[in-house]
Enzyme design. Sequence first.
Site, PDB file in Angstrom:
ATOM      1  N   ASN A   8       0.864  -1.178   0.000  1.00 37.12           N
ATOM      2  CA  ASN A   8       0.000   0.000   0.000  1.00 37.12           C
ATOM      3  C   ASN A   8       0.906   1.235   0.000  1.00 37.12           C
ATOM      4  O   ASN A   8       1.457   1.604   1.039  1.00 37.12           O
ATOM      5  CB  ASN A   8      -0.888  -0.012   1.256  1.00 37.12           C
ATOM      6  CG  ASN A   8      -1.698   1.255   1.392  1.00 37.12           C
ATOM      7  OD1 ASN A   8      -1.806   2.037   0.443  1.00 37.12           O
ATOM      8  ND2 ASN A   8      -2.270   1.479   2.574  1.00 37.12           N
ATOM      9  N   TRP A   9       1.043   1.834  -1.169  1.00 38.72           N
ATOM     10  CA  TRP A   9       1.967   2.979  -1.277  1.00 38.72           C
ATOM     11  C   TRP A   9       1.367   4.279  -0.753  1.00 38.72           C
ATOM     12  O   TRP A   9       2.049   5.300  -0.698  1.00 38.72           O
ATOM     13  CB  TRP A   9       2.397   3.165  -2.736  1.00 38.72           C
ATOM     14  CG  TRP A   9       3.347   2.116  -3.227  1.00 38.72           C
ATOM     15  CD1 TRP A   9       3.923   1.115  -2.487  1.00 38.72           C
ATOM     16  CD2 TRP A   9       3.846   1.953  -4.556  1.00 38.72           C
ATOM     17  NE1 TRP A   9       4.738   0.343  -3.278  1.00 38.72           N
ATOM     18  CE2 TRP A   9       4.707   0.838  -4.551  1.00 38.72           C
ATOM     19  CE3 TRP A   9       3.642   2.643  -5.752  1.00 38.72           C
ATOM     20  CZ2 TRP A   9       5.372   0.401  -5.708  1.00 38.72           C
ATOM     21  CZ3 TRP A   9       4.301   2.206  -6.894  1.00 38.72           C
ATOM     22  CH2 TRP A   9       5.155   1.106  -6.874  1.00 38.72           C
ATOM     23  N   LYS A  10       0.090   4.260  -0.415  1.00 35.05           N
ATOM     24  CA  LYS A  10      -0.575   5.479   0.067  1.00 35.05           C
ATOM     25  C   LYS A  10      -0.312   6.629  -0.926  1.00 35.05           C
ATOM     26  O   LYS A  10      -0.268   6.395  -2.125  1.00 35.05           O
ATOM     27  CB  LYS A  10      -0.124   5.823   1.486  1.00 35.05           C
ATOM     28  CG  LYS A  10      -0.188   4.607   2.410  1.00 35.05           C
ATOM     29  CD  LYS A  10      -0.021   4.944   3.845  1.00 35.05           C
ATOM     30  CE  LYS A  10       0.058   3.650   4.645  1.00 35.05           C
ATOM     31  NZ  LYS A  10      -0.074   3.831   6.073  1.00 35.05           N
ATOM     32  N   HIS A  94      -9.566   1.074   4.682  1.00 32.71           N
ATOM     33  CA  HIS A  94      -8.301   1.263   5.395  1.00 32.71           C
ATOM     34  C   HIS A  94      -8.549   2.215   6.565  1.00 32.71           C
ATOM     35  O   HIS A  94      -9.362   3.141   6.462  1.00 32.71           O
ATOM     36  CB  HIS A  94      -7.249   1.845   4.441  1.00 32.71           C
ATOM     37  CG  HIS A  94      -5.882   1.866   5.042  1.00 32.71           C
ATOM     38  ND1 HIS A  94      -5.480   2.858   5.919  1.00 32.71           N
ATOM     39  CD2 HIS A  94      -4.832   1.017   4.923  1.00 32.71           C
ATOM     40  CE1 HIS A  94      -4.235   2.611   6.302  1.00 32.71           C
ATOM     41  NE2 HIS A  94      -3.821   1.513   5.718  1.00 32.71           N
ATOM     42  N   GLU A  96      -7.019   4.662   7.678  1.00 32.36           N
ATOM     43  CA  GLU A  96      -6.842   6.095   7.370  1.00 32.36           C
ATOM     44  C   GLU A  96      -8.086   6.656   6.688  1.00 32.36           C
ATOM     45  O   GLU A  96      -8.478   7.797   6.938  1.00 32.36           O
ATOM     46  CB  GLU A  96      -5.588   6.297   6.503  1.00 32.36           C
ATOM     47  CG  GLU A  96      -4.327   6.118   7.335  1.00 32.36           C
ATOM     48  CD  GLU A  96      -3.099   5.683   6.550  1.00 32.36           C
ATOM     49  OE1 GLU A  96      -3.092   5.777   5.304  1.00 32.36           O
ATOM     50  OE2 GLU A  96      -2.135   5.225   7.201  1.00 32.36           O
ATOM     51  N   GLU A 164      -5.655  -5.094  10.453  1.00 26.22           N
ATOM     52  CA  GLU A 164      -4.652  -4.048  10.668  1.00 26.22           C
ATOM     53  C   GLU A 164      -4.973  -3.299  11.960  1.00 26.22           C
ATOM     54  O   GLU A 164      -5.785  -2.350  11.945  1.00 26.22           O
ATOM     55  CB  GLU A 164      -4.668  -3.053   9.507  1.00 26.22           C
ATOM     56  CG  GLU A 164      -4.294  -3.655   8.170  1.00 26.22           C
ATOM     57  CD  GLU A 164      -3.650  -2.619   7.260  1.00 26.22           C
ATOM     58  OE1 GLU A 164      -2.515  -2.844   6.833  1.00 26.22           O
ATOM     59  OE2 GLU A 164      -4.270  -1.569   7.010  1.00 26.22           O
ATOM     60  N   GLY A 170       2.237   2.140  10.889  1.00 28.45           N
ATOM     61  CA  GLY A 170       3.222   3.213  10.788  1.00 28.45           C
ATOM     62  C   GLY A 170       3.880   3.590  12.110  1.00 28.45           C
ATOM     63  O   GLY A 170       4.514   4.635  12.201  1.00 28.45           O
ATOM     64  N   SER A 210       3.168  -2.290  10.520  1.00 28.38           N
ATOM     65  CA  SER A 210       4.603  -2.299  10.797  1.00 28.38           C
ATOM     66  C   SER A 210       5.296  -3.621  10.439  1.00 28.38           C
ATOM     67  O   SER A 210       6.216  -4.061  11.138  1.00 28.38           O
ATOM     68  CB  SER A 210       4.867  -1.924  12.264  1.00 28.38           C
ATOM     69  OG  SER A 210       4.441  -0.597  12.509  1.00 28.38           O
ATOM     70  N   GLY A 231       2.745  -1.005   4.367  1.00 30.63           N
ATOM     71  CA  GLY A 231       2.827   0.402   3.997  1.00 30.63           C
ATOM     72  C   GLY A 231       4.279   0.822   3.809  1.00 30.63           C
ATOM     73  O   GLY A 231       4.893   0.599   2.775  1.00 30.63           O
ATOM     74  N   GLY A 232       4.848   1.411   4.862  1.00 30.77           N
ATOM     75  CA  GLY A 232       6.191   2.006   4.784  1.00 30.77           C
ATOM     76  C   GLY A 232       7.245   1.110   4.162  1.00 30.77           C
ATOM     77  O   GLY A 232       8.023   1.559   3.308  1.00 30.77           O
TER      78      GLY A 232
HETATM   79  C1  PEP Z   1      -0.852   0.259   6.097  1.00 31.12           C
HETATM   80  O1  PEP Z   1      -0.948   1.470   5.977  1.00 31.12           O
HETATM   81  O2  PEP Z   1      -1.732  -0.485   5.596  1.00 31.12           O
HETATM   82  C2  PEP Z   1       0.282  -0.285   6.836  1.00 31.12           C
HETATM   83  C3  PEP Z   1       0.230  -1.523   7.223  1.00 31.12           C
HETATM   84  O3  PEP Z   1       1.314   0.588   7.057  1.00 31.12           O
HETATM   85  P1  PEP Z   1       2.735   0.222   7.748  1.00 31.12           P
HETATM   86  O4  PEP Z   1       3.226  -1.058   7.138  1.00 31.12           O
HETATM   87  O5  PEP Z   1       3.613   1.371   7.422  1.00 31.12           O
HETATM   88  O6  PEP Z   1       2.470   0.067   9.207  1.00 31.12           O
END
Ligand code: PEP
Length: 249
Positions: A8-10, A94, A96, A164, A170, A210, A231-232
Amino acid sequence: MNTLIAANWKMHGDLSWVTKPSEFRECYPLNGQKVEILLCPPAYLISAMNVACNNQLISLGAQNCHFEMQGAFTGEMSAQMMRDGGASYVIVGHSERRALFGETDKIVAQKADAVSMAGLTPIICVGEDRSQRESGEADEVVGAQLQSSIPLSADGENLVIAYEPVWAIGTGLVPTLEDIAAMHDHIRGILSNRFGVKMAEKIRILYGGSVKPSNAKEILALGDVNGALIGGASLEMDSLAAIAKCVGS
Ligand code: PEP
């Protein structure tokens, strides 16, 4: 079933990122491993990446869509438009989007329904926040989200769930392996009640929050974890490839 490693590149990336699929394959040649790689870039990149991804054995997905197919919804894009661009998955609900854009379970279910109607696979995100985890309500919260975010029309086919925990996204914080295993077992149980045991076994349940190369191996080894939403650590292809290499290792 193939393990799904979803990026997920956001709201990150630019046009130069269309070469990321080739970059990924340089780090991790896809040779029949039981892994499916899914990149979910910002929507405007999907079509260009689809051209660049041709025959790269990498799936593309969107991070959101509207629940209507078309209409006067300025600034929105439909699931069909995502499919036209080359997406085969859409992330819905998600945390967010729930927190920043006011998406309720009802809206998430409408979006998931629209995604399925367009012939794509919804990845429905659920997860408790920190206070809900600390007060022992996580199972209840996630159960209620699942009941209301999975559309009534769903039959369990072509459905992915992403667990999640909001407090793990994050932050570098990750639940214990026991807690992840227990929540995935709980989710599988809810899916079994709704769709039957056989169908529920075919539904991939991803863990997200994470995930990094350093913790992916133990998380992905858990029985009811069928992949990860990242994500990150998905923004750099060597990091994403290092996570993919943990599958079955
Ligand atoms: C996400 O935003 O779906 C996510 C899992 O982010 P991260 O891996 O950065 O925690």
